[in-house]
Structures are given as structure tokens and as C-alpha cells.
Design an enzyme around this catalytic site. Sequence first.
Site, PDB file in Angstrom:
ATOM      1  N   LYS A  91      55.735  32.004  37.648  1.00  0.00           N
ATOM      2  CA  LYS A  91      57.186  31.887  37.559  1.00  0.00           C
ATOM      3  C   LYS A  91      57.843  33.037  38.330  1.00  0.00           C
ATOM      4  CE  LYS A  91      60.906  31.956  34.218  1.00  0.00           C
ATOM      5  NZ  LYS A  91      61.299  32.030  32.818  1.00  0.00           N
ATOM      6  N   GLU A 120      47.771  39.957  37.927  1.00  0.00           N
ATOM      7  CA  GLU A 120      46.524  39.184  37.923  1.00  0.00           C
ATOM      8  C   GLU A 120      46.587  38.074  38.966  1.00  0.00           C
ATOM      9  OE1 GLU A 120      48.368  39.972  35.341  1.00  0.00           O
ATOM     10  OE2 GLU A 120      47.122  40.684  33.685  1.00  0.00           O
ATOM     11  N   GLY A 124      57.848  30.651  30.582  1.00  0.00           N
ATOM     12  CA  GLY A 124      56.472  30.462  31.070  1.00  0.00           C
ATOM     13  C   GLY A 124      55.626  29.619  30.124  1.00  0.00           C
ATOM     14  N   ARG A 125      55.665  29.953  28.831  1.00  0.00           N
ATOM     15  CA  ARG A 125      54.805  29.241  27.878  1.00  0.00           C
ATOM     16  C   ARG A 125      55.357  27.866  27.508  1.00  0.00           C
ATOM     17  NH1 ARG A 125      57.076  33.790  26.120  1.00  0.00           N
ATOM     18  NH2 ARG A 125      58.580  33.725  24.413  1.00  0.00           N
ATOM     19  N   GLU A 149      53.471  34.768  21.241  1.00  0.00           N
ATOM     20  CA  GLU A 149      54.372  35.390  22.214  1.00  0.00           C
ATOM     21  C   GLU A 149      55.826  35.017  21.903  1.00  0.00           C
ATOM     22  OE1 GLU A 149      54.522  34.680  26.733  1.00  0.00           O
ATOM     23  OE2 GLU A 149      53.246  36.442  26.608  1.00  0.00           O
ATOM     24  N   HIS A 207      30.522  26.025  11.315  1.00  0.00           N
ATOM     25  CA  HIS A 207      29.267  26.772  11.308  1.00  0.00           C
ATOM     26  C   HIS A 207      29.459  28.204  11.772  1.00  0.00           C
ATOM     27  CE1 HIS A 207      26.873  23.237  10.306  1.00  0.00           C
ATOM     28  NE2 HIS A 207      27.800  22.582  11.009  1.00  0.00           N
ATOM     29  N   LYS A 225      51.963  46.351  31.001  1.00  0.00           N
ATOM     30  CA  LYS A 225      51.964  46.058  32.453  1.00  0.00           C
ATOM     31  C   LYS A 225      52.399  47.307  33.215  1.00  0.00           C
ATOM     32  CE  LYS A 225      53.521  41.242  32.064  1.00  0.00           C
ATOM     33  NZ  LYS A 225      54.575  40.328  32.416  1.00  0.00           N
TER      34      LYS A 225
HETATM   35  O1  F6P Z   1      52.537  38.707  30.332  1.00  0.00           O
HETATM   36  C1  F6P Z   1      53.215  37.684  29.754  1.00  0.00           C
HETATM   37  C2  F6P Z   1      53.831  36.739  30.741  1.00  0.00           C
HETATM   38  O2  F6P Z   1      55.046  37.237  31.137  1.00  0.00           O
HETATM   39  C3  F6P Z   1      53.956  35.370  30.097  1.00  0.00           C
HETATM   40  O3  F6P Z   1      55.094  35.228  29.360  1.00  0.00           O
HETATM   41  C4  F6P Z   1      53.866  34.472  31.281  1.00  0.00           C
HETATM   42  O4  F6P Z   1      53.556  33.171  30.897  1.00  0.00           O
HETATM   43  C5  F6P Z   1      52.774  35.151  32.073  1.00  0.00           C
HETATM   44  O5  F6P Z   1      53.034  36.524  31.899  1.00  0.00           O
HETATM   45  C6  F6P Z   1      52.691  34.782  33.523  1.00  0.00           C
HETATM   46  O6  F6P Z   1      53.879  34.997  34.188  1.00  0.00           O
HETATM   47  P1  F6P Z   1      54.161  34.373  35.611  1.00  0.00           P
HETATM   48  O7  F6P Z   1      54.154  32.894  35.502  1.00  0.00           O
HETATM   49  O8  F6P Z   1      55.473  34.924  36.024  1.00  0.00           O
HETATM   50  O9  F6P Z   1      53.055  34.839  36.546  1.00  0.00           O
END
Ligand code: F6P
Length: 529
Positions: free
Chosen positions: A209, A215, A269-270, A355, A386, A498
Amino acid sequence: MSRESYGPRTEAWAALARHAGNLAHVSISELCEKESDRDRLFCTEAEGLWLDLSRQRLDARALQLLLELAEQTGLPDWIERMFRGERINNTEDRAALHVALRRPADLPLGVEGKDVMHLVVAEREKMRALADSLHGGLLKGYTGRGITDVVNIGIGGSDLGVVMAVEALDRYRMPGLGVHFVSNVDGVQLARVLRTVDPETTLFVVCSKTFTTLETLNNARGVREWLMQRGGADAVAAQFVAVSTNHRAMDEFGVAPERRLDLWDWVGGRYSVCSAVGLVVALAIGWQNFAAFLAGAHEMDEHFRSAPLDRNLPVLLALAGIWNRNFLSAGNHAVLPYDDHLHRLPAYLQQLEMESNGKSVRRGGEPVECATAPVIWGEPGSNAQHSFYQLLHQGTDPVSADFLLPATSMVDRQEQQDLAAVNCIAQAWALASGDPEVSNADPHRDYTANRPTSLILFRQLDPATLGKLIALYEHKVFTQGVIWDVNSFDQWGVELGKRLASGLQASGTRDALPPVIAPALAKWRSWRR
Ligand code: F6P
């Protein structure tokens, strides 16, 4: 929000607290014996889902008070505010209009009156065109060979929902297309995927987003370098697609303009799996199935908006959660699907619920006056029996759980799915009633149980049903957020980590080590190669 409409300060809350005291020594079994009409009171069927709350530790009076709590906290008005596109995400000054993402093209919906459906439909059409051209063999890599593999690069909301959906709908997968996911920063998934895919025939979808996530950008850069070495800029132009709100960053990354899909700040995002973030799902299962998935989610949206609270599935599921969390002190909630296709559902719901509602301040910034989101965890049912069910049955902490059960096997193994079903129902029974035959004679076998569980039963796990389940949980989370008066659409708590990681990365070995992390940093630096 006035004093009286804040959940813990409502009259209903006080009455619930008193009533919980009255019920403290009443077991689920006793409730079931006393209230012979619990199926009518606590089981609700809507939109092809059957929600069974009859093994919750509550009675008709508790449910009535919970419904009053929803009324007194203004839930119906909040639902309308969400659908009207008001800026209910107050700390980011944004709407939360994910319901627009699965809405039919001809039903207008907007952010504060400004229609957004034409934007949604335009991106949907782009997704559809990409999916159709891939499945029609028209989408080619830089050497002209057809695409055989798709890799989604994203994390959190740009990963968990799509992984969960692709796994859940495995039975609907387009034949011959490999689908892979890269999310973690450590490079392990990336190395594994790049070992298996062909650089000439693999499409990479970068989903972010913000397009600033460490990452995702590192994984995407790793792929870009790998592809540049093999096919140069042509390969990057032909085989990268990106989904983001950040046009400048997509530019800088080198994503071809015709290979970009848009998102908007009113999609959290979620809450984004029905947006262009879901592209990999559409590529994996084909457009018809993806459209059915969207339609299922939309049906649940309409149900949430229009059904009376006492027949409203997301509301009822949320209220059972409020009762368990706030009046029975259950700080843990397990998600237990009895179909291995849903093996990533617990991880998806961890982000969605924790979250969204893992907050200690109210919308206005005041401290909350009650417990908020529980810890969510889970595994597919039979495996979990189990491993950790022992703790559910006899551990010291109160735990609640959701069982999810499709009646029909999606892999043509109905007898085995029937076994899954009897296991699921037997576990719900054991957790509710304990063992009537074993008394306190042997304390190790003492089995008082009395653990509250919900059951969500459906006919089969098809795309529409998955869409309904996702919307069911999204609206459950929203309902609980309203009652707790937390903003379910921000996530400030994840920002500090972060920032600190970026600082550490930038400082290298130059700076003095802060005492709180000095030993760990020093040891790590001495050991890394
Ligand atoms: O670290 C949390 C977050 O901000 C989430 O809310 C989000 O879904 C994720 O990182 C990834 O964010 P983006 O889609 O901006 O890479």
C-alpha cells in the site's frame, strides 16, 4: 462519544457485569439443560452460514444485555457511518470503505458523498484483463514465453489475506500455474522461490500500500537485480506488476505504467484482500471465481448493514467475543478450522483482530477502561487436537474458540471430512460439558471444561463462502472496536520497531550501543560472518 455511550460506562455494561456474577457458577451444561430453546435463541443462519453460539457460557438474559450494549454504544449509527465513507479512522483522518471493494459496479458508494465506485471498477477491470490475458496465454515474459509462475511480494495485509485465500481455494486453482509468496525480510523465502522459478516465465507482483515497507522493498529489489542480470530492463518491464497508492515510488522502482494497479488511503492494509491486492488470488483461481469471492463478501456486507442486531452474524459473533473477553476474562481466543484448506486463517485473523483492536487508548486518546482484543491463535482442528488442545481442556487460563466446519469435502474424500466433522463436534461437546462419568476421584482426569466455543458451519468452502467468512470477521472486528471505542483502522504500535530497525541499519557500528540492547547487538556483531 458521550460518557454514557462508551461501552464500559453504559447501563448495559453494568448490568452485564452483575449478570456475569449471577452466572459465575452456572456451567454450560446446566445452561443447555435449563434453556431448552437454546437452538432458537443462539443459532442463526444467514447467507449460507450457520452460527451456533449455544455452547457459549451465556443465557438469554446475557444475550439481550449484549444486544442492548451494542445499541447503547451506537453500533447501528457506526455501521452507517462506515458505509457513508465518513472518516472513522480518526487518527489518520481517513474513511474505512473496504465494503466498496466488493460492491457491484452499479451501486454507488462514496467517501463523504464522493462516489468511488468508478475508481474501484477501473482497477477491477485491470485485474480482470491481467487475469484473462494470463489464462489465455497472452501474457508473456521478456523472451516471449508464456507465464508459468506468479510470485506475490508483500507482507502483513499485502500477504496474509492473499496467502490465506489462495490456500483456501486450492480446489479452484487454474491448472499449470505456480503461485508463490515472499514476505519475510530474511531472504529465506526469496532464495527458495528464486531457486524454483524460471526467470523467463515468472510474473512478480509487488504489493505494498505504501511502497515503503522495508521487507517488501528489499525482496522486490532482490528480484529486480536477479531479473536484470538475466534479461535486463526488458525483463523488469515485462515481468513486474505493482499494487500501491504510491505512484512516485512505483515510478522510481521502474514499474511500467500499464503494469500498475491503484489502491486508496481508505483501504486499510489488513482489509485489502478484495482490492487489487487480491490480484494474485484472481490470477490463481481465475476471474469468474474471484468475482464469486467478491460477491460473497458483498452479500455479508449487506447482511451486516441491514439485518437486525439479534439476527446479525458479525454482531452476534462480536458480542460473544465481548462477553468472553470482558465478562469471563478470556484473554485467549483460538481459531480452529476443520478443513486444512483454511490452515492460514488463524494467521490472517491474528493480523485482522490484533492489529485492529490490540489498543490501549480510545479513539479520543483517553486510556481504555476495559480489556480489548484477546490473543488470537490457532491451527487446523485435527492437528491441533494432538498439540495444544490439552491446554484448552485442562489449562489454567480461560480460553474461548471458534470452530469452522464445512459439511462437504472439497477433495472428494467425504468420509474423511465426516471424520473431521465428528471430531469438531466432539471437541465442542467436550469443551462445553467435560466428562460426566469422571468425578474428582482422580484429579488428573478431572474434566470440568466449561470452555465457551462458537461453531460456524457452512456447506462447502467455495469462493463465495470464503468471501462471506472474510467479511464476517472484518465486521466482527469493527463491532468490537465500536464497543471498546478503539480505532480499528490504525496501527501506530508497529511504527516504533520499524523506526528503530531503520536507525540500527543506518548507524552500522558507528554509534554507541544503547544499554537496553547492547549485549545482544555486540554478540550478534561478533558472530555474523
Ligand atoms: O507493519 C504493519 C503494516 O503497516 C500493516 O498494517 C500492513 O498491512 C503492512 O505493514 C504492509 O504494509 P504495506 O502494504 O504498505 O507494505
